[in-house]
Scaffold this motif. Structure first.
Motif, PDB file in Angstrom:
ATOM      1  N   MET A   1       0.849  -1.193   0.000  1.00 37.93           N
ATOM      2  CA  MET A   1       0.000   0.000   0.000  1.00 37.93           C
ATOM      3  C   MET A   1       0.879   1.235   0.000  1.00 37.93           C
ATOM      4  SD  MET A   1      -3.009  -1.023   2.697  1.00 37.93           S
ATOM      5  CE  MET A   1      -1.927  -1.828   3.859  1.00 37.93           C
ATOM      6  N   GLU A   2       0.485   2.215  -0.784  1.00 38.95           N
ATOM      7  CA  GLU A   2       1.234   3.463  -0.817  1.00 38.95           C
ATOM      8  C   GLU A   2       0.331   4.596  -0.356  1.00 38.95           C
ATOM      9  OE1 GLU A   2       3.051   4.149  -4.591  1.00 38.95           O
ATOM     10  OE2 GLU A   2       3.816   2.093  -4.703  1.00 38.95           O
ATOM     11  N   LEU A   3       0.793   5.295   0.670  1.00 41.32           N
ATOM     12  CA  LEU A   3      -0.011   6.372   1.249  1.00 41.32           C
ATOM     13  C   LEU A   3       0.614   7.722   0.931  1.00 41.32           C
ATOM     14  CD1 LEU A   3      -2.349   7.198   3.197  1.00 41.32           C
ATOM     15  CD2 LEU A   3      -0.697   6.979   5.064  1.00 41.32           C
ATOM     16  N   SER A   4      -0.197   8.608   0.326  1.00 35.48           N
ATOM     17  CA  SER A   4       0.251   9.993   0.162  1.00 35.48           C
ATOM     18  C   SER A   4      -0.724  10.862   0.948  1.00 35.48           C
ATOM     19  CB  SER A   4       0.270  10.373  -1.322  1.00 35.48           C
ATOM     20  OG  SER A   4      -1.042  10.406  -1.813  1.00 35.48           O
ATOM     21  N   ASP A   5      -0.655  12.162   0.763  1.00 35.19           N
ATOM     22  CA  ASP A   5      -1.494  13.049   1.579  1.00 35.19           C
ATOM     23  C   ASP A   5      -2.978  12.716   1.513  1.00 35.19           C
ATOM     24  OD1 ASP A   5       0.611  14.364   2.521  1.00 35.19           O
ATOM     25  OD2 ASP A   5       0.425  16.138   1.244  1.00 35.19           O
ATOM     26  N   ASP A   6      -3.472  12.495   0.303  1.00 36.44           N
ATOM     27  CA  ASP A   6      -4.916  12.290   0.208  1.00 36.44           C
ATOM     28  C   ASP A   6      -5.285  11.042  -0.595  1.00 36.44           C
ATOM     29  OD1 ASP A   6      -4.117  13.129  -2.217  1.00 36.44           O
ATOM     30  OD2 ASP A   6      -5.370  14.924  -2.308  1.00 36.44           O
ATOM     31  N   THR A   7      -4.309  10.163  -0.823  1.00 38.97           N
ATOM     32  CA  THR A   7      -4.590   8.948  -1.590  1.00 38.97           C
ATOM     33  C   THR A   7      -3.891   7.743  -0.987  1.00 38.97           C
ATOM     34  OG1 THR A   7      -4.700  10.279  -3.611  1.00 38.97           O
ATOM     35  CG2 THR A   7      -4.520   7.900  -3.897  1.00 38.97           C
ATOM     36  N   LEU A 171      -4.237  -0.181  12.532  1.00 39.20           N
ATOM     37  CA  LEU A 171      -3.982   0.975  11.657  1.00 39.20           C
ATOM     38  C   LEU A 171      -2.696   1.688  12.081  1.00 39.20           C
ATOM     39  CD1 LEU A 171      -7.619   2.386  11.413  1.00 39.20           C
ATOM     40  CD2 LEU A 171      -6.288   1.430   9.528  1.00 39.20           C
ATOM     41  N   TYR A 172      -2.538   1.845  13.386  1.00 41.98           N
ATOM     42  CA  TYR A 172      -1.353   2.547  13.890  1.00 41.98           C
ATOM     43  C   TYR A 172      -0.075   1.810  13.499  1.00 41.98           C
ATOM     44  CZ  TYR A 172       1.767   4.904  17.165  1.00 41.98           C
ATOM     45  OH  TYR A 172       2.810   5.610  17.714  1.00 41.98           O
ATOM     46  N   LEU A 173      -0.059   0.507  13.716  1.00 43.93           N
ATOM     47  CA  LEU A 173       1.152  -0.267  13.440  1.00 43.93           C
ATOM     48  C   LEU A 173       1.427  -0.396  11.938  1.00 43.93           C
ATOM     49  CD1 LEU A 173       0.690  -3.132  16.060  1.00 43.93           C
ATOM     50  CD2 LEU A 173       2.328  -1.251  16.172  1.00 43.93           C
ATOM     51  N   THR A 174       0.369  -0.497  11.164  1.00 48.11           N
ATOM     52  CA  THR A 174       0.547  -0.682   9.719  1.00 48.11           C
ATOM     53  C   THR A 174       1.053   0.589   9.038  1.00 48.11           C
ATOM     54  OG1 THR A 174      -1.218  -2.332   9.721  1.00 48.11           O
ATOM     55  CG2 THR A 174      -0.635  -1.411   7.590  1.00 48.11           C
ATOM     56  N   PHE A 175       0.613   1.742   9.555  1.00 50.88           N
ATOM     57  CA  PHE A 175       0.984   3.009   8.890  1.00 50.88           C
ATOM     58  C   PHE A 175       1.847   3.913   9.768  1.00 50.88           C
ATOM     59  CE2 PHE A 175      -2.919   1.589   6.839  1.00 50.88           C
ATOM     60  CZ  PHE A 175      -2.546   1.643   5.508  1.00 50.88           C
ATOM     61  N   GLU A 176       2.440   3.323  10.794  1.00 55.60           N
ATOM     62  CA  GLU A 176       3.143   4.091  11.822  1.00 55.60           C
ATOM     63  C   GLU A 176       4.097   5.153  11.281  1.00 55.60           C
ATOM     64  OE1 GLU A 176       5.161   1.479  14.414  1.00 55.60           O
ATOM     65  OE2 GLU A 176       5.374   2.960  16.014  1.00 55.60           O
ATOM     66  N   GLU A 177       4.866   4.780  10.281  1.00 52.57           N
ATOM     67  CA  GLU A 177       5.872   5.727   9.809  1.00 52.57           C
ATOM     68  C   GLU A 177       5.386   6.544   8.620  1.00 52.57           C
ATOM     69  OE1 GLU A 177       8.710   2.760   9.116  1.00 52.57           O
ATOM     70  OE2 GLU A 177       9.093   2.484  11.249  1.00 52.57           O
ATOM     71  N   ARG A 178       4.134   6.384   8.276  1.00 46.71           N
ATOM     72  CA  ARG A 178       3.665   7.027   7.050  1.00 46.71           C
ATOM     73  C   ARG A 178       2.572   8.066   7.264  1.00 46.71           C
ATOM     74  NH1 ARG A 178       2.712   1.937   3.205  1.00 46.71           N
ATOM     75  NH2 ARG A 178       2.372   0.837   5.155  1.00 46.71           N
ATOM     76  N   PHE A 179       1.849   7.992   8.394  1.00 42.35           N
ATOM     77  CA  PHE A 179       0.787   8.981   8.525  1.00 42.35           C
ATOM     78  C   PHE A 179       1.296  10.248   9.221  1.00 42.35           C
ATOM     79  CE2 PHE A 179       0.536   7.925  12.808  1.00 42.35           C
ATOM     80  CZ  PHE A 179       0.155   6.627  13.030  1.00 42.35           C
ATOM     81  N   ASN A 180       0.408  11.211   9.331  1.00 47.35           N
ATOM     82  CA  ASN A 180       0.755  12.501   9.898  1.00 47.35           C
ATOM     83  C   ASN A 180       0.542  12.450  11.420  1.00 47.35           C
ATOM     84  OD1 ASN A 180       0.695  15.143  10.810  1.00 47.35           O
ATOM     85  ND2 ASN A 180      -0.165  15.932   8.892  1.00 47.35           N
ATOM     86  N   THR A 181       1.649  12.283  12.148  1.00 39.53           N
ATOM     87  CA  THR A 181       1.555  12.111  13.604  1.00 39.53           C
ATOM     88  C   THR A 181       0.981  13.350  14.288  1.00 39.53           C
ATOM     89  OG1 THR A 181       3.469  10.659  13.512  1.00 39.53           O
ATOM     90  CG2 THR A 181       2.877  11.514  15.670  1.00 39.53           C
ATOM     91  N   GLU A 182       1.373  14.507  13.769  1.00 38.26           N
ATOM     92  CA  GLU A 182       0.868  15.750  14.366  1.00 38.26           C
ATOM     93  C   GLU A 182      -0.653  15.830  14.241  1.00 38.26           C
ATOM     94  OE1 GLU A 182       1.461  20.539  13.757  1.00 38.26           O
ATOM     95  OE2 GLU A 182       2.895  19.182  12.853  1.00 38.26           O
ATOM     96  N   GLN A 183      -1.138  15.447  13.060  1.00 38.87           N
ATOM     97  CA  GLN A 183      -2.588  15.462  12.841  1.00 38.87           C
ATOM     98  C   GLN A 183      -3.283  14.437  13.739  1.00 38.87           C
ATOM     99  OE1 GLN A 183      -4.667  17.451  10.337  1.00 38.87           O
ATOM    100  NE2 GLN A 183      -5.776  16.787  12.146  1.00 38.87           N
TER     101      GLN A 183
END
Lengths: 203, 76
Positions: A1-7, A171-183
């Motif tokens: 899975m590839e996560l960008s800002d809105d996709t 969700l946290y573990l799967t995307f831990e390094e990719r989502f916006n932590t501040e948000q």
């Protein structure tokens, strides 16, 4: 899975559940209805190893005419209201109730739909994450909001061991390094789930 | 006499095991192609969906009452 800002791009083999979701959301798209999928299916779509019997779909508030157009399209495509006739859809949704929709003759999965009604739902509907498959695309809640929301549900149930906490953990573990932590932490603070978030991070 | 401490210990152990499994699976999802993990996940999803529909068709479940009961439990 590839996560960008809105996709979020997912190259997964589609399950029967994914195919049903795509068919349903294509009807919403055809009727120009803004929607966002929230809760359990978001975790399942991204790999959580469980199933679900219902898909939660928040709709923008529609007029009576718009709702009737949607009902006509749903009926034409072979859907029915499991607990209430689809003809009652506007009445139900406009008074804040929900309606469950499934393929004619089927019970599962069913799409539990309702009109957007609070700030969390408005946030999800206004800033959806678009998931693209080879076969189409759908709109889901931002992952950061979904994690905080799941923690809020876990807190409401006073449970650090139920499926809501586990969905948030996945969700946290799967995307831990990719989502916006501040948000994410902004949502955590706004929903008042700091203790549950601390527990999540400790895992 | 029922041993509440033993129950709590079992519950804690079970929670830790479930979390460890979620952690391992999330690692698997992160490090493998989508097709690889989804193929395995789909076996679970498709079979559960099929069984739920079979039970409903056989009249063994009322989905609306089932969902209401589930929501009541969830809201406790």
């Amino acid at each position: 899975m590839e996560l960008s800002d809105d996709t979020l791009t997912v190259s997964r083999e589609l399950s029967a559940l994914d195919k049903d979701v795509l068919e349903f959301t294509q009807i919403l798209d055809a009727c120009d209805v803004n929607y966002v999928i929230v809760s359990g299916y978001v975790a399942i779509l991204t790999g959580r190893s469980r199933s679900t019997e219902d898909i939660d779909v928040i709709l923008e508030s529609l007029s009576e005419v718009e709702t009737e157009q949607l009902v006509t399209e749903l009926k034409d495509r072979g859907y029915w209201g499991m607990a209430m006739p689809l003809d009652e859809m506007y009445l139900m949704l406009s008074e804040g109730s929900r309606i469950r929709i499934a393929e004619e003759g089927e019970m599962y999965p069913n799409f539990e739909t309702w009109f957007v009604s609070n700030d969390v739902e408005r946030e999800a509907l206004s800033n959806p994450l678009t998931v693209t498959f080879d076969e189409g695309q759908i709109e889901i809640s931002p992952l950061e909001l979904q994690i905080a929301y799941k923690l809020r549900l876990a807190q409401a149930a006073d449970s650090l061991s139920g499926k809501d906490f586990e969905d948030a953990l996945h969700l946290y573990l799967t995307f831990e390094e990719r989502f916006n932590t501040e948000q994410l932490e902004t949502y955590v603070n706004e929903l008042g789930v700091e203790d549950y978030y601390a527990e999540l991070k400790s895992v | 006499m029922l041993n509440s401490k033993a129950f709590e210990d079992d519950h804690q152990w079970n929670t830790e095991q479930r979390r460890a499994m979620i952690k391992r699976w999330a690692e698997y999802v992160r490090t493998h192609d989508d097709e690889e993990w989804s193929r395995q996940q789909n076996r679970l999803i498709d079979s559960q969906l099929q069984s739920a529909n079979d039970m409903a068709v056989a009249g063994d479940t009322d989905p609306v009452r089932f969902a209401a009961a589930r929501d009541r439990l969830r809201d406790r």
